[in-house]
Write a protein that holds these residues in place. Structure first.
Motif, PDB file in Angstrom:
ATOM      1  N   GLY A  49       0.792  -1.222   0.000  1.00  9.30           N
ATOM      2  CA  GLY A  49       0.000   0.000   0.000  1.00  9.30           C
ATOM      3  C   GLY A  49       0.820   1.266   0.000  1.00  9.30           C
ATOM      4  O   GLY A  49       0.274   2.348   0.230  1.00  9.30           O
ATOM      5  N   ALA A  50       2.115   1.168  -0.227  1.00  6.25           N
ATOM      6  CA  ALA A  50       3.004   2.340  -0.256  1.00  6.25           C
ATOM      7  C   ALA A  50       3.338   2.667  -1.701  1.00  6.25           C
ATOM      8  O   ALA A  50       4.439   2.378  -2.185  1.00  6.25           O
ATOM      9  CB  ALA A  50       4.265   2.084   0.561  1.00  6.25           C
ATOM     10  N   GLU A  51       2.357   3.244  -2.406  1.00  5.77           N
ATOM     11  CA  GLU A  51       2.564   3.534  -3.823  1.00  5.77           C
ATOM     12  C   GLU A  51       3.632   4.593  -4.043  1.00  5.77           C
ATOM     13  O   GLU A  51       4.343   4.573  -5.048  1.00  5.77           O
ATOM     14  CB  GLU A  51       1.251   3.988  -4.474  1.00  5.77           C
ATOM     15  CG  GLU A  51       0.122   2.977  -4.399  1.00  5.77           C
ATOM     16  CD  GLU A  51      -0.704   3.136  -3.143  1.00  5.77           C
ATOM     17  OE1 GLU A  51      -0.338   4.009  -2.325  1.00  5.77           O
ATOM     18  OE2 GLU A  51      -1.698   2.398  -2.969  1.00  5.77           O
ATOM     19  N   LEU A 132      -7.032   5.402   6.208  1.00  3.51           N
ATOM     20  CA  LEU A 132      -6.066   4.969   5.210  1.00  3.51           C
ATOM     21  C   LEU A 132      -6.717   4.160   4.108  1.00  3.51           C
ATOM     22  O   LEU A 132      -6.240   4.151   2.975  1.00  3.51           O
ATOM     23  CB  LEU A 132      -4.961   4.141   5.882  1.00  3.51           C
ATOM     24  CG  LEU A 132      -4.003   4.922   6.791  1.00  3.51           C
ATOM     25  CD1 LEU A 132      -3.036   3.969   7.459  1.00  3.51           C
ATOM     26  CD2 LEU A 132      -3.255   5.966   6.005  1.00  3.51           C
ATOM     27  N   PRO A 136      -5.746   7.368  -0.799  1.00  7.58           N
ATOM     28  CA  PRO A 136      -4.533   6.708  -1.287  1.00  7.58           C
ATOM     29  C   PRO A 136      -3.296   7.170  -0.544  1.00  7.58           C
ATOM     30  O   PRO A 136      -3.273   8.235   0.082  1.00  7.58           O
ATOM     31  CB  PRO A 136      -4.476   7.121  -2.769  1.00  7.58           C
ATOM     32  CG  PRO A 136      -5.872   7.522  -3.111  1.00  7.58           C
ATOM     33  CD  PRO A 136      -6.465   8.087  -1.847  1.00  7.58           C
ATOM     34  N   ASN A 137      -2.271   6.355  -0.603  1.00  9.10           N
ATOM     35  CA  ASN A 137      -1.039   6.639   0.115  1.00  9.10           C
ATOM     36  C   ASN A 137      -0.408   7.949  -0.335  1.00  9.10           C
ATOM     37  O   ASN A 137       0.036   8.756   0.479  1.00  9.10           O
ATOM     38  CB  ASN A 137      -0.062   5.472  -0.074  1.00  9.10           C
ATOM     39  CG  ASN A 137       1.256   5.707   0.632  1.00  9.10           C
ATOM     40  OD1 ASN A 137       2.238   6.094   0.022  1.00  9.10           O
ATOM     41  ND2 ASN A 137       1.269   5.470   1.936  1.00  9.10           N
ATOM     42  N   ILE A 138      -0.359   8.196  -1.632  1.00 12.48           N
ATOM     43  CA  ILE A 138       0.262   9.409  -2.160  1.00 12.48           C
ATOM     44  C   ILE A 138      -0.527  10.646  -1.750  1.00 12.48           C
ATOM     45  O   ILE A 138       0.040  11.680  -1.383  1.00 12.48           O
ATOM     46  CB  ILE A 138       0.381   9.311  -3.688  1.00 12.48           C
ATOM     47  CG1 ILE A 138       1.266   8.126  -4.069  1.00 12.48           C
ATOM     48  CG2 ILE A 138       0.937  10.594  -4.282  1.00 12.48           C
ATOM     49  CD1 ILE A 138       1.404   7.915  -5.553  1.00 12.48           C
ATOM     50  N   LYS A 139      -1.857  10.545  -1.787  1.00 10.66           N
ATOM     51  CA  LYS A 139      -2.685  11.694  -1.416  1.00 10.66           C
ATOM     52  C   LYS A 139      -2.539  12.017   0.064  1.00 10.66           C
ATOM     53  O   LYS A 139      -2.429  13.188   0.455  1.00 10.66           O
ATOM     54  CB  LYS A 139      -4.143  11.407  -1.755  1.00 10.66           C
ATOM     55  CG  LYS A 139      -5.058  12.580  -1.499  1.00 10.66           C
ATOM     56  CD  LYS A 139      -6.485  12.287  -1.946  1.00 10.66           C
ATOM     57  CE  LYS A 139      -7.398  13.486  -1.694  1.00 10.66           C
ATOM     58  NZ  LYS A 139      -8.796  13.199  -2.130  1.00 10.66           N
ATOM     59  N   ALA A 140      -2.511  10.984   0.910  1.00 13.50           N
ATOM     60  CA  ALA A 140      -2.346  11.228   2.344  1.00 13.50           C
ATOM     61  C   ALA A 140      -0.988  11.850   2.642  1.00 13.50           C
ATOM     62  O   ALA A 140      -0.877  12.784   3.445  1.00 13.50           O
ATOM     63  CB  ALA A 140      -2.501   9.913   3.102  1.00 13.50           C
ATOM     64  N   MET A 141       0.051  11.387   1.960  1.00 17.67           N
ATOM     65  CA  MET A 141       1.380  11.971   2.173  1.00 17.67           C
ATOM     66  C   MET A 141       1.444  13.408   1.662  1.00 17.67           C
ATOM     67  O   MET A 141       2.063  14.276   2.291  1.00 17.67           O
ATOM     68  CB  MET A 141       2.437  11.110   1.476  1.00 17.67           C
ATOM     69  CG  MET A 141       3.860  11.567   1.707  1.00 17.67           C
ATOM     70  SD  MET A 141       5.067  10.420   1.010  1.00 17.67           S
ATOM     71  CE  MET A 141       4.754   8.967   1.999  1.00 17.67           C
TER      72      MET A 141
END
Length: 208
Positions: A49-51, A132, A136-141
């Motif tokens: 899940g870490a795109e 989560l 998505p991972n990228i959006k949250a980061m």
């Protein structure tokens, strides 16, 4: 079942590619095996899940670092026989480093077996409305990076800019006896000044 098969497939290929990177005699083959390991590690990150990390592995490591290694190995005339001659001299240092890495892996596995990480005590926890599983991972980061840590991100970019300008200033030196380009003189030059038409007789050489 499909996720488990994909995980074991990617993990097996990563281990195999890493082993071939070390044991390959040809340095070009070693770099190619390293690229294969990076690609499969990116696949593992996608499954986890870490795109964003997967994208960094492909763009930064494969697209820049590994390709740079490949070009350096192929373009430089390196005597690899001489490099292998010092294997015995650095064997103890490499063995000590391997022991340290093995100890870190064992400690990491032990910490993971001790229990899961408390997500509520993270540095940048995700709000309850944006779990989560929903973001998505990228959006949250990106939301965390460009909101809470925006000034730190801009400060890091400013430091990199200053470092780049400093490197250019340090390497740019005034050298004497070097012909500089005069763009205006080149553009304003007439064809009569550069071309000379000569009716050269047959059987005679050209006077320069």
């Amino acid at each position: 079942m499909i996720q488990a098969i994909a995980f074991y497939l990617f993990a097996a290929v990563v281990i195999l590619a890493a082993a071939m990177t070390i044991t390959a005699r040809n340095p070009v083959h070693s770099v190619l095996w390293l690229i294969l390991a990076f690609f499969n590690a990116a696949g593992l990150m996608v499954i986890a899940g870490a795109e964003f990390i997967a994208m960094l592995l492909v763009i930064v490591y494969v697209g820049a670092v590994a390709v740079l290694f490949l070009f350096v190995v192929m373009m430089l005339d390196i005597d690899f026989a001489e490099l292998r001659a010092g294997f015995v001299r650095y064997a103890m240092f490499g063995l000590a480093l391997a022991v340290v890495l093995a100890a870190e892996v064992i400690i990491g596995v032990g910490a993971w077996s001790a229990g899961g990480v408390d997500l509520a005590n993270r540095v940048a926890p995700v709000d309850a409305g944006t779990a989560l599983g929903q973001v998505p991972n990228i959006k949250a980061m990106g939301m965390v990076l460009y909101t809470r840590y925006l000034y730190i991100f801009e400060a890091a970019g400013f430091v990199l800019l200053v470092a780049m300008i400093g490197a250019i200033v340090l390497t740019h030196r005034q050298r004497g006896g070097v012909m500089k380009q005069n763009v205006w003189r080149q553009v304003s030059r007439r064809s009569e000044d550069a071309i000379r038409k000569v009716n050269q007789p047959v059987g005679q050489g050209v006077e320069l």
